[in-house]
Design a protein around this motif. Structure first.
Motif, short mmCIF file in Angstrom:
data_model
loop_
_atom_site.label_atom_id
_atom_site.label_comp_id
_atom_site.label_asym_id
_atom_site.label_seq_id
_atom_site.Cartn_x
_atom_site.Cartn_y
_atom_site.Cartn_z
N GLN A 108 0.85 -1.18 0.00
CA GLN A 108 0.00 0.00 0.00
C GLN A 108 0.89 1.24 0.00
O GLN A 108 1.70 1.43 0.91
CB GLN A 108 -0.92 0.01 1.22
CG GLN A 108 -1.90 1.17 1.26
CD GLN A 108 -2.75 1.17 2.51
OE1 GLN A 108 -2.29 0.85 3.59
NE2 GLN A 108 -4.02 1.51 2.36
N LEU A 109 0.75 2.06 -1.03
CA LEU A 109 1.49 3.31 -1.13
C LEU A 109 0.54 4.45 -0.78
O LEU A 109 -0.57 4.53 -1.33
CB LEU A 109 2.05 3.52 -2.54
CG LEU A 109 3.04 2.48 -3.05
CD1 LEU A 109 3.40 2.77 -4.49
CD2 LEU A 109 4.29 2.46 -2.20
N LYS A 110 0.97 5.34 0.11
CA LYS A 110 0.14 6.47 0.52
C LYS A 110 0.94 7.76 0.42
O LYS A 110 2.15 7.77 0.59
CB LYS A 110 -0.36 6.27 1.95
CG LYS A 110 -1.28 5.08 2.14
CD LYS A 110 -1.94 5.08 3.51
CE LYS A 110 -0.92 5.00 4.62
NZ LYS A 110 -1.57 4.95 5.96
N ASP A 111 0.20 8.84 0.17
CA ASP A 111 0.80 10.18 0.14
C ASP A 111 2.03 10.24 -0.76
O ASP A 111 3.06 10.82 -0.41
CB ASP A 111 1.18 10.63 1.55
CG ASP A 111 -0.04 10.69 2.47
OD1 ASP A 111 -1.13 11.03 1.98
OD2 ASP A 111 0.10 10.39 3.66
N LEU A 112 1.93 9.63 -1.95
CA LEU A 112 3.01 9.68 -2.93
C LEU A 112 3.01 11.04 -3.59
O LEU A 112 1.98 11.50 -4.10
CB LEU A 112 2.82 8.58 -3.97
CG LEU A 112 3.74 8.61 -5.19
CD1 LEU A 112 5.20 8.47 -4.76
CD2 LEU A 112 3.36 7.52 -6.18
N ARG A 113 4.17 11.68 -3.61
CA ARG A 113 4.25 13.02 -4.18
C ARG A 113 5.56 13.21 -4.93
O ARG A 113 6.63 12.88 -4.42
CB ARG A 113 4.12 14.08 -3.08
CG ARG A 113 4.06 15.51 -3.61
CD ARG A 113 3.54 16.45 -2.56
NE ARG A 113 3.39 17.82 -3.08
CZ ARG A 113 2.80 18.79 -2.43
NH1 ARG A 113 2.29 18.58 -1.23
NH2 ARG A 113 2.70 20.00 -2.97
N LEU A 114 5.45 13.72 -6.16
CA LEU A 114 6.60 14.14 -6.95
C LEU A 114 6.52 15.65 -7.11
O LEU A 114 5.47 16.18 -7.49
CB LEU A 114 6.60 13.47 -8.33
CG LEU A 114 6.73 11.96 -8.38
CD1 LEU A 114 6.65 11.47 -9.82
CD2 LEU A 114 8.02 11.49 -7.73
N GLU A 115 7.61 16.35 -6.83
CA GLU A 115 7.59 17.80 -6.96
C GLU A 115 8.95 18.30 -7.43
O GLU A 115 9.97 17.66 -7.19
CB GLU A 115 7.22 18.45 -5.62
CG GLU A 115 8.03 17.97 -4.44
CD GLU A 115 7.46 18.43 -3.11
OE1 GLU A 115 6.80 19.50 -3.07
OE2 GLU A 115 7.66 17.73 -2.11
N GLY A 116 8.93 19.43 -8.12
CA GLY A 116 10.16 20.00 -8.65
C GLY A 116 9.90 20.67 -9.98
O GLY A 116 8.79 21.15 -10.27
N ASP A 117 10.93 20.70 -10.85
CA ASP A 117 10.79 21.32 -12.16
C ASP A 117 9.71 20.63 -13.00
O ASP A 117 9.10 21.26 -13.87
CB ASP A 117 12.12 21.26 -12.91
CG ASP A 117 13.16 22.20 -12.31
OD1 ASP A 117 12.79 22.97 -11.40
OD2 ASP A 117 14.32 22.15 -12.73
N LEU A 118 9.50 19.34 -12.76
CA LEU A 118 8.51 18.58 -13.51
C LEU A 118 7.10 19.10 -13.27
O LEU A 118 6.24 19.05 -14.15
CB LEU A 118 8.60 17.10 -13.12
CG LEU A 118 7.61 16.14 -13.76
CD1 LEU A 118 7.90 16.02 -15.25
CD2 LEU A 118 7.69 14.76 -13.10
#
Length: 221
Positions: A108-118
């Motif tokens: 179970q994956l929770k609160d997955l976040r990618l942030e930055g220039d993308l």
């Protein structure tokens, strides 16, 4: 713990804690935590010897995605050549593995976040029911300011067409059923078209496009 020229020295120092217990049942518990560049990680694990069941929980906070890709390739968990520069990942992952059968492990994956220039991509929850083959329940992704040029750079793909300039950015929602079935809906801004004729070159920018995009196996609509 892990000295590696590719990853650097960030994983060679960590705090390690372990406990072996025989009451009320025989079990082993451990915790590994430390810093990884500008981020931090913590891995907790518990193993019940009678049931032969392993439970784990992983917390990542602001870890460089490029470092994660290097580790995945090093252990041959991923063969994709991806470029995660200037992108950071945070997540909480919990899994249960019975009798060392990793292929049938549930996660179970929770609160997955990618942030930055993308841009900023957020997933509240992903439920994985099998690791090999990879199977999961459908999940949604909240997409904010997804930069088209940075997305192609992440995948190490060339610019899609000479008639296009800057690819603009996308805001909306993606519904992922599996790797062959994806639906996106939202608004695209700043897509540039290049027109040239008899040595004259002009740029036309589409300020805003309402978009519904779907992937069905190998076909985009």
């Amino acid at each position: 713990l892990m000295r590696d020229d590719q990853v650097g020295d960030y994983l060679s120092h960590a705090t390690v804690w372990g406990e072996y217990s025989e009451f009320p049942h025989t079990s082993l518990h451990g915790r590994l935590s430390g810093n990884w560049r500008e981020g931090s990680y913590q891995l907790k694990a518990g193993y019940s010897m009678k049931e032969e069941e392993l439970s784990t929980e992983l917390d990542l906070k602001h870890i460089p995605l490029s470092q994660v890709f290097q580790v995945l390739r090093k252990f041959q968990w991923s063969k994709e050549d991806l470029n995660g520069r200037q992108v950071w990942v945070s997540l909480n992952a919990q899994s249960t593995i019975a009798k060392s059968d990793f292929k049938k492990a549930q996660m179970q994956l929770k609160d997955l976040r990618l942030e930055g220039d993308l841009g900023d991509l957020k997933v509240d929850e992903i439920r994985v029911v099998s690791l090999s083959p990879m199977k999961y329940y459908p999940f949604s992704v909240d997409v904010r300011r997804l930069n088209g040029d940075k997305l192609f750079a992440l995948m190490n793909k060339p610019h899609p067409a000479p008639i296009l300039g800057q690819l603009g950015s996308f805001d909306g929602t993606a519904i992922v059923t599996d790797q062959d079935h994806i639906k996106l809906s939202g608004t695209h801004r700043g897509l540039e078209f290049i027109f040239s004729n008899k040595g004259q070159r002009e740029m036309q920018i589409l300020r805003e496009i309402a978009a519904d995009i779907s992937l069905e196996k190998d076909k985009w609509n």
